[in-house]
Design a protein around this motif. Structure first.
Motif, mmCIF file in Angstrom:
data_model
loop_
_atom_site.group_PDB
_atom_site.id
_atom_site.type_symbol
_atom_site.label_atom_id
_atom_site.label_comp_id
_atom_site.label_asym_id
_atom_site.label_seq_id
_atom_site.Cartn_x
_atom_site.Cartn_y
_atom_site.Cartn_z
ATOM 1 N N GLN A 90 -0.277 7.871 -14.155
ATOM 2 C CA GLN A 90 0.086 9.295 -14.102
ATOM 3 C C GLN A 90 1.364 9.508 -13.297
ATOM 4 N N ALA A 91 1.972 8.429 -12.832
ATOM 5 C CA ALA A 91 3.176 8.526 -12.001
ATOM 6 C C ALA A 91 4.388 8.057 -12.811
ATOM 7 N N PRO A 92 5.530 8.494 -12.423
ATOM 8 C CA PRO A 92 5.831 9.435 -11.342
ATOM 9 C C PRO A 92 5.721 10.879 -11.833
ATOM 10 N N ALA A 93 5.541 11.770 -10.883
ATOM 11 C CA ALA A 93 5.569 13.193 -11.221
ATOM 12 C C ALA A 93 6.995 13.553 -11.632
ATOM 13 N N ASN A 116 2.038 11.715 -8.141
ATOM 14 C CA ASN A 116 2.292 10.502 -7.368
ATOM 15 C C ASN A 116 1.098 10.157 -6.486
ATOM 16 N N ASP A 117 0.023 10.935 -6.584
ATOM 17 C CA ASP A 117 -1.115 10.809 -5.678
ATOM 18 C C ASP A 117 -2.403 10.334 -6.353
ATOM 19 N N ALA A 118 -2.322 9.843 -7.568
ATOM 20 C CA ALA A 118 -3.560 9.448 -8.242
ATOM 21 C C ALA A 118 -3.372 8.107 -8.937
ATOM 22 N N PRO A 131 -3.478 20.796 -11.281
ATOM 23 C CA PRO A 131 -3.970 19.835 -12.268
ATOM 24 C C PRO A 131 -5.048 20.413 -13.184
ATOM 25 N N PHE A 132 -5.870 21.310 -12.645
ATOM 26 C CA PHE A 132 -6.901 21.959 -13.437
ATOM 27 C C PHE A 132 -6.764 23.457 -13.209
#
Length: 135
Positions: free
Chosen positions: A21-24, A15-17, A120-121
């Motif tokens: 890529q949202a929603p988580a 939800n932060d990028a 994420p990585f």
């Protein structure tokens, strides 16, 4: 060479990028699966689809002397394959081997790339285990 990717759960997306890529959400790989350790090469792909040509990597900068770099060498990863072509390859390979071969789902792909991490990585935490599980 294939490696076994175990079942597991993780939060996929963020939800932060970027908005796409949202929603988580909580994702789960219910069953472990086998995945190729490396990309499929031109040689491997051409064994079942001899007409395919990966061509070249285009070159669009100043003073280039060729149209690009070769991308069709036998040990290079196959490129310029559509989803439909990749699935057809999987179907043919399944028929020839008697195994169920398919592309990973988006959830399976991300789980494998994360290596069991909730970050994420990651530096794959189960890599030592995967290395011992080669077939």
């Amino acid at each position: 060479t294939f490696v076994r990717v175990p079942a597991g759960k993780f939060v996929m997306g963020t939800n932060d990028a970027y908005p796409d890529q949202a929603p988580a959400f909580k994702a789960e790989v219910k069953k472990g699966f086998w995945m190729s350790e490396k990309e499929l090469t031109n040689e491997q792909y051409n064994a079942l689809d001899p007409e395919h040509v990966s061509r070249i990597y285009a070159q669009f900068w100043k003073d280039h002397t060729t149209p690009g770099y070769p991308a069709n060498k036998p040990n290079q990863p196959v490129i310029r394959v559509s989803y439909e072509e990749a699935m057809k390859y999987c179907d043919i390979l399944s028929e020839k081997t008697g195994l169920k071969v398919t592309l990973p789902t988006e959830v399976q792909w991300e789980w494998a790339c994360r290596g069991g991490s909730d970050q994420p990585f990651c530096m794959v935490r189960w890599m030592p285990t995967l290395a011992r599980m080669k077939t």
